[in-house]
Design an enzyme around this catalytic site. Structure first.
Site, PDB file in Angstrom:
ATOM      1  N   ARG A 267      35.032  37.465  46.042  1.00  8.67           N
ATOM      2  CA  ARG A 267      35.954  36.810  45.110  1.00  8.67           C
ATOM      3  C   ARG A 267      37.227  37.643  45.118  1.00  8.67           C
ATOM      4  NH1 ARG A 267      33.114  36.008  39.400  1.00  8.67           N
ATOM      5  NH2 ARG A 267      35.128  35.066  38.887  1.00  8.67           N
ATOM      6  N   HIS A 268      38.310  37.068  44.629  1.00  2.00           N
ATOM      7  CA  HIS A 268      39.537  37.846  44.430  1.00  2.00           C
ATOM      8  C   HIS A 268      39.237  38.991  43.466  1.00  2.00           C
ATOM      9  CE1 HIS A 268      39.545  35.919  40.521  1.00  2.00           C
ATOM     10  NE2 HIS A 268      39.239  34.791  41.181  1.00  2.00           N
ATOM     11  N   ASN A 274      40.982  36.370  34.239  1.00  2.00           N
ATOM     12  CA  ASN A 274      39.600  36.843  34.058  1.00  2.00           C
ATOM     13  C   ASN A 274      39.521  37.773  32.851  1.00  2.00           C
ATOM     14  OD1 ASN A 274      39.114  37.222  37.654  1.00  2.00           O
ATOM     15  ND2 ASN A 274      38.548  35.495  36.335  1.00  2.00           N
ATOM     16  N   ARG A 317      45.964  35.034  43.699  1.00  5.65           N
ATOM     17  CA  ARG A 317      45.021  36.143  43.487  1.00  5.65           C
ATOM     18  C   ARG A 317      44.152  36.417  44.721  1.00  5.65           C
ATOM     19  NH1 ARG A 317      43.708  31.746  40.244  1.00  5.65           N
ATOM     20  NH2 ARG A 317      41.540  31.065  40.008  1.00  5.65           N
ATOM     21  N   GLU A 337      39.919  27.348  43.853  1.00  5.52           N
ATOM     22  CA  GLU A 337      38.873  27.272  42.829  1.00  5.52           C
ATOM     23  C   GLU A 337      38.697  25.831  42.346  1.00  5.52           C
ATOM     24  OE1 GLU A 337      36.249  27.942  41.876  1.00  5.52           O
ATOM     25  OE2 GLU A 337      36.167  29.508  40.355  1.00  5.52           O
ATOM     26  N   HIS A 402      36.827  32.058  45.307  1.00  5.41           N
ATOM     27  CA  HIS A 402      36.653  32.032  43.853  1.00  5.41           C
ATOM     28  C   HIS A 402      35.182  31.785  43.491  1.00  5.41           C
ATOM     29  CE1 HIS A 402      41.064  31.577  43.508  1.00  5.41           C
ATOM     30  NE2 HIS A 402      40.912  30.973  44.672  1.00  5.41           N
TER      31      HIS A 402
HETATM   32  O1  F6P Z   1      36.136  32.221  35.274  1.00  2.00           O
HETATM   33  C1  F6P Z   1      36.578  32.330  36.567  1.00  2.00           C
HETATM   34  C2  F6P Z   1      36.428  31.037  37.296  1.00  2.00           C
HETATM   35  O2  F6P Z   1      36.751  31.243  38.635  1.00  2.00           O
HETATM   36  C3  F6P Z   1      37.261  29.872  36.729  1.00  2.00           C
HETATM   37  O3  F6P Z   1      38.552  29.786  37.230  1.00  2.00           O
HETATM   38  C4  F6P Z   1      36.413  28.677  37.070  1.00  2.00           C
HETATM   39  O4  F6P Z   1      36.737  27.517  36.335  1.00  2.00           O
HETATM   40  C5  F6P Z   1      35.059  29.237  36.769  1.00  2.00           C
HETATM   41  O5  F6P Z   1      35.075  30.579  37.212  1.00  2.00           O
HETATM   42  C6  F6P Z   1      33.953  28.501  37.453  1.00  2.00           C
HETATM   43  O6  F6P Z   1      32.743  28.966  36.911  1.00  2.00           O
HETATM   44  P1  F6P Z   1      31.873  28.006  35.998  1.00  2.00           P
HETATM   45  O7  F6P Z   1      31.614  26.821  36.837  1.00  2.00           O
HETATM   46  O8  F6P Z   1      30.651  28.825  35.710  1.00  2.00           O
HETATM   47  O9  F6P Z   1      32.655  27.660  34.766  1.00  2.00           O
END
Ligand code: F6P
Length: 485
Positions: A267-268, A274, A317, A337, A402
């Protein structure tokens, strides 16, 4: 209205039941009965893909990859591995003697294992799945005729034969080595004995081999394809008419790395979002995220990987994280992402506050849930599919992407059931290495010693719309109110 007429492409069958061994007759009776109720229009009928070829020609790897390829598109494909059925009947493996054509006892066991695999494959297709893959040598014309008779003549399914040949000596040697290292048959056998055994097993198979290519099977009108050297030497196809067969063909024509494939993922580095617990967006790296970028580059550069490439998303990122790695870089928008639509930039707490029903719906079915004006995990899997095909043709690639996207990518390579993919743990500041071993991938993780927040939100216990905010937020990971940490 009369049901659509079946188009009998196969002509009349001249293989009667009487030709089949007795054990098979019972199965045939069952299926004959089933045929009476199950007569789909042939063009849309389920497909059985049958692999053909000597051991060490890359069949099992291609079979599993093909299943993954269809499964990512929500087709439900499953591999029925004749060798695994043989091990259920006879374990531990004794020696190559069981593959001699004149070993009548062992031949019966081998035939039975093919029939067991065929029966399960037929059940899989009759249960409404669209693709079954029969992974086995199927080296004789008689064996293939038996498969054809059951699946086409009796069950009215479609079939496609894929023959794998390997003319490249180096590739063949590597394949043989892979079998010696990874096959359960050779786990408890000394190296020298195992080498001799496999060599003799190959000799027995060669003596029985009737190639598709050399007219061994041309009289049966169905799709066939011969994959030469894992596709590097080309693919020769005949009779490909159906849409599923065309899709199989388009997949197998892209040559793939068959041995010693290594892929890296990260991941970044920790981003400002975050730190604040916000999702989506295009934030910069936090100071700790920048430290990770330096550590990642130092680690990867020190590996001295030949032909290394770096693939990042379009978001800043990931590009900032990969900046110090000495390798050509490609920006691939498919690695962006998951798009959280109207929820982009919110924290999970704000999401619960502003869109409690949406938040709840996502918790109930995170795989299928699509953010309003955004994406679902299923959407991400679909958009990744072409990139994954290209990735299978490469080695020494570092992908910086991501959380949700890497869950999908790892889920794909590690055959994780789809509903579990949105919960795969992909922590920040961790390098993930996948190594192709035999026909599956082994995962290793290298955690860099740089602090970061945890962004994993587990599924809460209560996913009902009547839950309280506290219950909905039960598993939200800790984050900070400001960036000054
Ligand atoms: O929180 C970091 C992230 O990369 C968000 O940008 C993204 O929406 C999320 O994780 C995805 O994870 P989840 O599907 O568990 O919400």
């Amino acid at each position: 209205m009369a049901p659509p007429q079946l188009n009998n492409e196969s002509g009349s069958s001249n293989n009667s039941c009487s030709k089949m061994p007795t054990q098979y007759s019972a199965a045939k009776a069952t299926y004959t009965n089933a045929t009476a109720v199950y007569k789909p229009y042939r063009q849309f009928a389920p497909l059985l893909v049958i692999f053909v070829g000597l051991p060490a020609r890359g069949k099992s790897l291609l079979a599993r990859r093909l299943a993954r390829h269809f499964n990512i598109c929500s087709e439900e494909a499953k591999v029925f591995d004749v060798t695994e059925y043989r091990r259920k009947l006879l374990f531990p493996y004794a020696s190559h003697e069981m593959f001699r054509a004149d070993n009548v006892e062992a031949l019966r066991v081998r035939q039975q294992s093919v029939r067991d695999a065929m029966n399960d494959a037929a059940k899989w297709l009759r249960d409404g799945h669209s693709i079954a893959i029969l992974d086995g040598p199927n080296v004789t014309k008689a064996q293939r005729q038996e498969v054809y008779d059951l699946f086409v003549e009796q069950l009215n399914f479609r079939v496609m034969f894929i023959e794998c040949v390997c003319e490249n000596k180096e590739m063949l040697e590597r394949n043989v080595k892979d079998i010696l290292i990874h096959s359960p048959d050779y786990r408890d056998m000394g190296t020298e004995k195992a080498c001799t055994d496999l060599r003799l097993k190959l000799t027995h198979y060669k003596a029985q081999y009737e190639s598709l290519e050399h007219g061994g099977y041309t009289e049966v009108p169905c799709a066939t394809a011969t994959v030469i050297d894992g596709g590097l030497g080309g693919v020769v196809a005949h009779g490909v008419k159906g849409i599923k067969e065309a899709s199989v063909l388009s997949y197998i024509t892209i040559p793939k790395v068959t041995n010693q494939q290594v892929l890296y993922f990260s991941r970044h580095g920790e981003s400002e979002y975050n730190v604040l617990g916000r999702i989506g967006g295009d934030a910069n790296l936090s100071p700790r995220g920048k430290k990770y970028a330096i550590a990642l580059a130092r680690h990867v550069n020190a590996l001295g990987l030949r032909g290394l490439q770096v693939w990042t998303s379009r978001l800043r990122r990931t590009q900032a994280t990969a900046a110090g790695v000495n390798a050509p870089k490609q920006i691939i928008p498919e690695l962006n992402e998951i798009d959280a639509g109207i929820c982009e930039g919110l924290t999970y707490e704000e999401l619960q506050d502003q869109y409690p029903i949406e938040f709840c719906e996502r918790d109930k079915n995170k795989l299928d849930y699509r953010y309003p004006r955004g994406e679902s995990y299923v959407d991400v899997l679909k958009r990744l599919q072409p990139m994954l095909q290209v990735l299978e043709s490469e080695t020494n690639v570092l992908i910086v992407s991501h959380q949700a996207v890497l869950r999908c990518v790892l889920g794909y390579f590690l055959d994780v059931p789809h509903e579990k993919i949105p919960y795969i743990k992909v922590p920040l500041h961790t390098i993930i290495k996948l190594t192709l071993e035999g026909h599956s991938y082994r995962m290793e993780t290298i955690k860099m010693p740089i602090d970061c927040v945890d962004t994993t939100r587990e599924k809460p216990l209560n996913c009902s719309p009547t839950r309280t905010a506290a219950e909905a937020l039960q598993t939200v990971p800790q984050h900070f109110e400001t960036l000054s940490i």
